[in-house]
Design an enzyme around this catalytic site. Sequence first.
Site, PDB file in Angstrom:
ATOM      1  N   GLY A 266       0.778  -1.233   0.000  1.00  0.00           N
ATOM      2  CA  GLY A 266       0.000   0.000   0.000  1.00  0.00           C
ATOM      3  C   GLY A 266       0.801   1.269   0.000  1.00  0.00           C
ATOM      4  N   GLU A 299       4.517  -6.609   0.900  1.00  0.00           N
ATOM      5  CA  GLU A 299       3.821  -6.873  -0.352  1.00  0.00           C
ATOM      6  C   GLU A 299       3.754  -5.620  -1.227  1.00  0.00           C
ATOM      7  OE1 GLU A 299       0.018  -8.149   0.980  1.00  0.00           O
ATOM      8  OE2 GLU A 299       0.773  -9.874   2.101  1.00  0.00           O
ATOM      9  N   GLY A 301       3.606  -3.293  -4.496  1.00  0.00           N
ATOM     10  CA  GLY A 301       3.148  -3.446  -5.873  1.00  0.00           C
ATOM     11  C   GLY A 301       3.355  -2.159  -6.634  1.00  0.00           C
ATOM     12  N   CYS A 371     -18.100   5.723 -24.587  1.00  0.00           N
ATOM     13  CA  CYS A 371     -19.411   6.379 -24.498  1.00  0.00           C
ATOM     14  C   CYS A 371     -19.862   6.525 -23.046  1.00  0.00           C
ATOM     15  CB  CYS A 371     -20.433   5.596 -25.303  1.00  0.00           C
ATOM     16  SG  CYS A 371     -20.099   5.606 -27.070  1.00  0.00           S
TER      17      CYS A 371
END
Length: 441
Positions: A266, A299, A301, A371
């Site tokens: 995080g 962890e 990322g 769209c």
Amino acid sequence: MNHPQPPAPGPSNDLLTIALLSIDSPFFYRAGELTCEDVPLAIIAAAVDTPVYVYSRADLLRRARAFLETAGAATGPGRALVCYAVKANGNPAILRLLGEVGLGADVTSGGELFLARHAGIEPGRIIFSGVGKRAEEIAEALTVGIRALHVESEMELAAVAAVAERLGRVAPVGVRVNPNISATTHPYISTGLHGHKFGVPRERAIAILRAAAAHPWLRPVGLAAHIGSQITDLDPFVQAVRFLVELAGEMGREGIPLAYIDAGGGLGIDYQGAAPGAADWVRAVGALVGAAGYELIIEPGRSIVGRAGALLTRVVYTKEQGQKRFVIADAGMTDLIRPTLYQAYHPILPVVEPPKAAGDDELVDIVGPICETSDFLARDRALPSIAPGELLAVLHAGAYGYAMSSNYNGHLRPAEVLVEGDTFRVIRRRQTYDALLWGTE
């Protein structure tokens, strides 16, 4: 909770980024052209077309090694495991590169487990997280012999036990604890409060650990917490790890010794402002874990892949609508959904360096071909005059870019390219229309 907001409109919003590109980034202007390492982005666009994701091999390796070295120094040799969060970017070539340099993997599905194994990452370096593991996925994890399954409820523990007994394999389990710690980030990526679906409160974590210790096919091995994503304040991380260390100590005194503390991931990156460095984060949490005598698992990322990647897109049209000026690009929310989903800010630069004092900056909305009114890459962004056919680079797009892309409106998912020095190679081909028929009769 404070939501991250883009900076106030002004003529220097992204042009200031030009002066900062050479700091901690593989993307920079050289001879008037934006390059990745030593490859001009215009050459990639000419060879591969747009939209295309471009990643720097050197930057990925540099950031991965920084985590490995700092984690080892904080806890001692062999006492830390850096598990790359596959959800951030699961390209097989990137996973193989990170695995070869020494990273493990944090996976959240059977698909991510497959990708990690396909990339050659050893099972003992894989952690399986997530709240909704199916029995088949649990069986796959136990069969290959991963480091641990992180359970997030009593029902999940029972499911793991049932699969373990059926396979005749003792399941190593960690418990994800919800420490009820608030971290300032977008509410959609905040995960550490009791109102969120992730983890369990302290007392329930104790009950789960006791149940696992008493079960013949379960072996409790660790505690984990993950309080959110894109967090730029170290204090919530420190609070969460202290909470885990104290709880692990209590369990040890009860006769349930645990091997590791998983501090989660995080860590944010500086999309538009200051963020702590990887070394600061690892030292802050690693020192606490190491001093308590536990192994450290982290962890990361986004903090590995985020700044290593950019989305390259070509302007198709420009359009005046009332007081608004739109720059319509061939990339949109199907390629990079973060601005739509999280109101996320990404610096956007023209591939051809603008004159230093052109005086023609204008506020524009950079939008895509989808769209939906929510289809935008940037709103009220100050940029030099942009004409159809010009290339733009959406920076800091290596994490949660391609990974969250889609075929909505029948658009094809983009190509991905890995740059190494003065060469590049396609690591994922652009989809063709046949991909839209996959699985149909």
